[in-house]
Design an enzyme around this catalytic site. Sequence first.
Site: not given
Ligand SMILES: O=C(O)[C@H]1O[C@H](OP(=O)(O)OP(=O)(O)OC[C@H]2O[C@@H](n3ccc(=O)[nH]c3=O)[C@H](O)[C@@H]2O)[C@H](O)[C@@H](O)[C@@H]1O
Length: 432
Positions: A245
């Site tokens: 991604y």
């Molecule tokens: O900032 C960005 O550019 C990105 O932000 C998000 O990605 P992400 O930060 O990974 O957001 P989440 O999927 O909501 O995850 C947030 C946090 O929660 C954690 N998480 C996620 C899912 C889960 O089941 N458990 C968990 O601890 C992840 O590891 C991460 O640290 C969006 O999903 C992306 O599309 C975007 O581009």
Amino acid sequence: MPPSLEDELFPSTPGKFKIERNHGLMNHRQVYRCFASTSTMFLWALFLIALTASYLSFQSFVDSGRNYLSVSWGGIQWEKQVRTSAQIHRTGGMSVLVTGAAGFVGSHVSLALKRRGDGVVGLDNFNDYYDPSLKKARKSLLTSHGVFIVQGDINDAKLLAKLFDVVAFTHVMHLAAQAGVRYAMENPHSYVHSNIAGLVTLLEACKSANPQPSIVWASSSSVYGLNEKVPFSESDQTDQPASLYAATKKAGEEITHTYNHIYGLSITGLRFFTVYGPWGRPDMAYFSFTRNILQGKPITVYRGKNRVDLARDFTYIDDIVKGCVGSLDTSGKSTGSGGKKRGPAPYRIFNLGNTSPVTVPTLVSILERHLKMKAKRNIVDMPGNGDVPFTHANISSARRELGYKPTTDLQTGLKKFVKWYLSYYGYGKTVN
Ligand SMILES: O=C(O)[C@H]1O[C@H](OP(=O)(O)OP(=O)(O)OC[C@H]2O[C@@H](n3ccc(=O)[nH]c3=O)[C@H](O)[C@@H]2O)[C@H](O)[C@@H](O)[C@@H]1O
């Protein structure tokens, strides 16, 4: 030899035919025969013309039927809806094509633009990466505010050409994308399809449009990948992506640069930092945690190396919308026309973050407070699935150039999200 039936019905060139067959003046019988064969020819010609005409109209009927059956755009009524939606209702306003308009950020930005009197036409393919009924609900909201969303894909070059034919868009807000960091391991090609191929198709349409629009588009904080220097600044190197991604978003930054360089397109890339809020994306942690907590199901909380908590610079949707609108307002013009560059055009990249990272366990605690329910936390080591341990934005560039100033902290923003969630889904309803 008397002329064969075939000769009479299909004379190659009638005038020439007669001259070759009659070496002198014609008698009465010949005159009569000639007249009779001419009128027969005339009747046959009429018959053939009628046959051809009915064949062609049948074909166009079949084609238009096909259009209506498999393609959901085109036609006089459709063009009227597009034009009406694109109409500008304020002095100095813009007409914006918003891709991904039924998405989270797209729907919010479309509404904000429409409210202040800009013309907005949405484009969305309503795919099922997450529950399409949420996208349809966002669409209904936009429709009630006078924003028309075209159902179609950014890979459809004909549709894009048609849209630019119908409306001389001044700006494109390009938010259509395959989002999600971890899903890239499950379906890598969907990222290439939307974030690379779709982006190029869109840029091709923009480059050929006359006048060319200015483009603002969604990159991602994930381009900072495994960088350790914080906060992340736009001038930092971004060559260690941790997920496909992130790699496609980074590629998008390079691809847009070439279109700026060669064709004079004005480009602004926005690196969004984990955007959240009402009408959000069900695949994101804050959203799925809320659903699971309400349903009494466990949530998986990832933990980094050496038991360090993961952290994100969570950014509230209203702040992001201000950054998007500010980017459109300051984008400057594209300089090319008809595929030719006439001079240098702006190429900009901005971080849109909140500047105050919060750990994932703290995010869960805030949700517990707002929901008045305890989460069943299942803490596991972060799997190697594309995640990065932390994000933290330096936003001084966006503050200076766009007047971007985030005002919503995670506590306040999640309160608004939970309020929306409960009003939309109620306490127990299942979300895909
Ligand atoms: O900032 C960005 O550019 C990105 O932000 C998000 O990605 P992400 O930060 O990974 O957001 P989440 O999927 O909501 O995850 C947030 C946090 O929660 C954690 N998480 C996620 C899912 C889960 O089941 N458990 C968990 O601890 C992840 O590891 C991460 O640290 C969006 O999903 C992306 O599309 C975007 O581009």
